[in-house]
Design a protein around this motif. Structure first.
Motif, short mmCIF file in Angstrom:
data_model
loop_
_atom_site.label_atom_id
_atom_site.label_comp_id
_atom_site.label_asym_id
_atom_site.label_seq_id
_atom_site.Cartn_x
_atom_site.Cartn_y
_atom_site.Cartn_z
N ASN A 13 0.81 -1.21 0.00
CA ASN A 13 0.00 0.00 0.00
C ASN A 13 0.85 1.27 0.00
O ASN A 13 0.94 1.98 0.97
N PHE A 14 1.49 1.52 -1.10
CA PHE A 14 2.15 2.83 -1.20
C PHE A 14 2.05 3.40 -2.61
O PHE A 14 2.14 2.72 -3.60
N HIS A 20 5.55 10.00 -5.19
CA HIS A 20 5.96 10.82 -4.05
C HIS A 20 7.06 11.81 -4.45
O HIS A 20 7.07 12.96 -4.01
N ASP A 56 7.48 5.03 3.65
CA ASP A 56 7.30 3.68 3.10
C ASP A 56 8.50 2.79 3.44
O ASP A 56 8.35 1.59 3.63
N LYS A 59 8.29 0.93 6.74
CA LYS A 59 7.12 0.06 6.94
C LYS A 59 7.44 -1.38 7.29
O LYS A 59 6.70 -2.02 8.03
N HIS A 71 -1.30 5.84 6.34
CA HIS A 71 -1.13 6.11 4.90
C HIS A 71 -2.42 6.24 4.12
O HIS A 71 -2.40 6.58 2.93
N HIS A 122 5.47 12.87 3.03
CA HIS A 122 4.96 11.65 2.37
C HIS A 122 3.43 11.63 2.34
O HIS A 122 2.82 11.31 1.32
N ASP A 126 0.28 10.86 -0.38
CA ASP A 126 -0.75 9.81 -0.29
C ASP A 126 -2.17 10.38 -0.40
O ASP A 126 -3.05 9.76 -0.99
N HIS A 132 -6.10 6.04 -1.90
CA HIS A 132 -5.75 6.17 -0.48
C HIS A 132 -6.82 6.94 0.29
O HIS A 132 -6.72 7.10 1.50
ZN ZN Z 1 2.21 5.96 1.98
#
Ligand code: ZN
Ligand code: ADE
Ligand code: ZN
Length: 250
Positions: A13-14, A20, A56, A59, A71, A122, A126, A132
């Motif tokens: 999940n990024f 980014h 990220d 994580k 996030h 970040h 998101d 997201h």
């Molecule tokens: Zn993220």
């Protein structure tokens, strides 16, 4: 020879690194002198693009597991965040608020200010990835399998990375391409609050769900339909990140 194929079932999940970094690179061009100086000091001279993926990178470390819910935010489509039931683990919006509070607070340790500043850089990215600001049932599209140019993917991943990577441009090239707004247009994009911005993403997310079938084969046609939405979100993310940082260090 025995070849073991170990499938990876995790939820990646990024918003991909490229997304980014584009956001960070655009923001960098719209900072006030004061914000630039404060950021240079806190980030040890590193660029916003460079630190934008930090949240990220931590994580996989279990010591940081409490930040995994930060996030994204999920609530029913058609609803506004303000009216939704909040997660006890926190979400993207409460996270942005907490980061802002800690960085602003002169009594915070330098270590905390640096950590939460990198998180904030970040998280504003998101916030502009429509999946997201999504719904819980399918984990923001992670459980909706689709094909991307013949390879297995899912709706969330298409928006985190497949779409942006298929463009084949570096983050600096994309940022330059997307940072073309006039002063007046920039001001307009920077208006509003994080509640308005999350609402925009959430509305886009509803449209994205509506436009795809489970198992659908996505490719060029999907790009024709959505590249501009993706580009607009990246541009908005960059300009709004600059606004948030300029306000924070005003
Ligand atoms: Zn993220
Ligand atoms: N996990 C659960 N919901 C998610 C979302 N909207 N985005 C990323 N990861 C998630
Ligand atoms: Zn994601």
């Amino acid at each position: 020879m025995l070849i073991l194929i170990i499938p990876f079932f995790g939820v990646a999940n990024f918003w991909g690194k490229t997304g980014h970094r584009v956001t960070g690179h655009i923001a960098e061009k719209h900072l006030t002198g004061k914000a630039k100086r404060a950021l240079k000091d806190l980030l040890d001279g590193h660029s916003l693009a460079f630190v934008s993926t930090f949240a990220d990178e931590i994580k996989a470390d279990r010591a940081y597991s409490k930040f995994s819910a930060w996030h994204y935010v999920n609530y029913p489509l058609g609803m506004r965040y303000e009216d939704s039931k909040k997660s006890k683990y926190g979400d993207l919006i409460t996270a942005i608020e907490e980061c802002t509070r800690i960085v602003k607070n002169k009594n915070s340790s330098r270590e905390d200010r640096v950590f939460y500043l990198k998180m904030l850089i970040h998280l504003i990215g998101d916030l502009h990835q429509p999946m997201h600001a999504s719904r819980a049932e399918d984990k923001g599209g992670n459980d909706i399998q689709v094909q991307w140019f013949g390879e297995g993917s899912n709706l969330h991943r298409v928006w985190d990375k497949n779409l942006i990577l298929s463009y084949g441009m570096t983050y600096t090239e994309l940022a330059t391409e997307l940072d073309q707004a006039s002063r007046k247009e920039r001001k307009k994009i920077q208006e509003g609050t994080i509640y308005d911005w999350v609402h925009e993403s959430h509305e886009l997310c509803a449209e994205i769900y509506d436009s795809v079938e489970v198992g659908e084969k996505l490719g060029y046609k999907y790009g024709y339909k959505y590249n501009n939405v993706l580009f607009n979100q990246l541009q908005k993310g960059g300009l709004r990140l600059a606004k948030v940082l300029n306000d924070l260090f005003a």
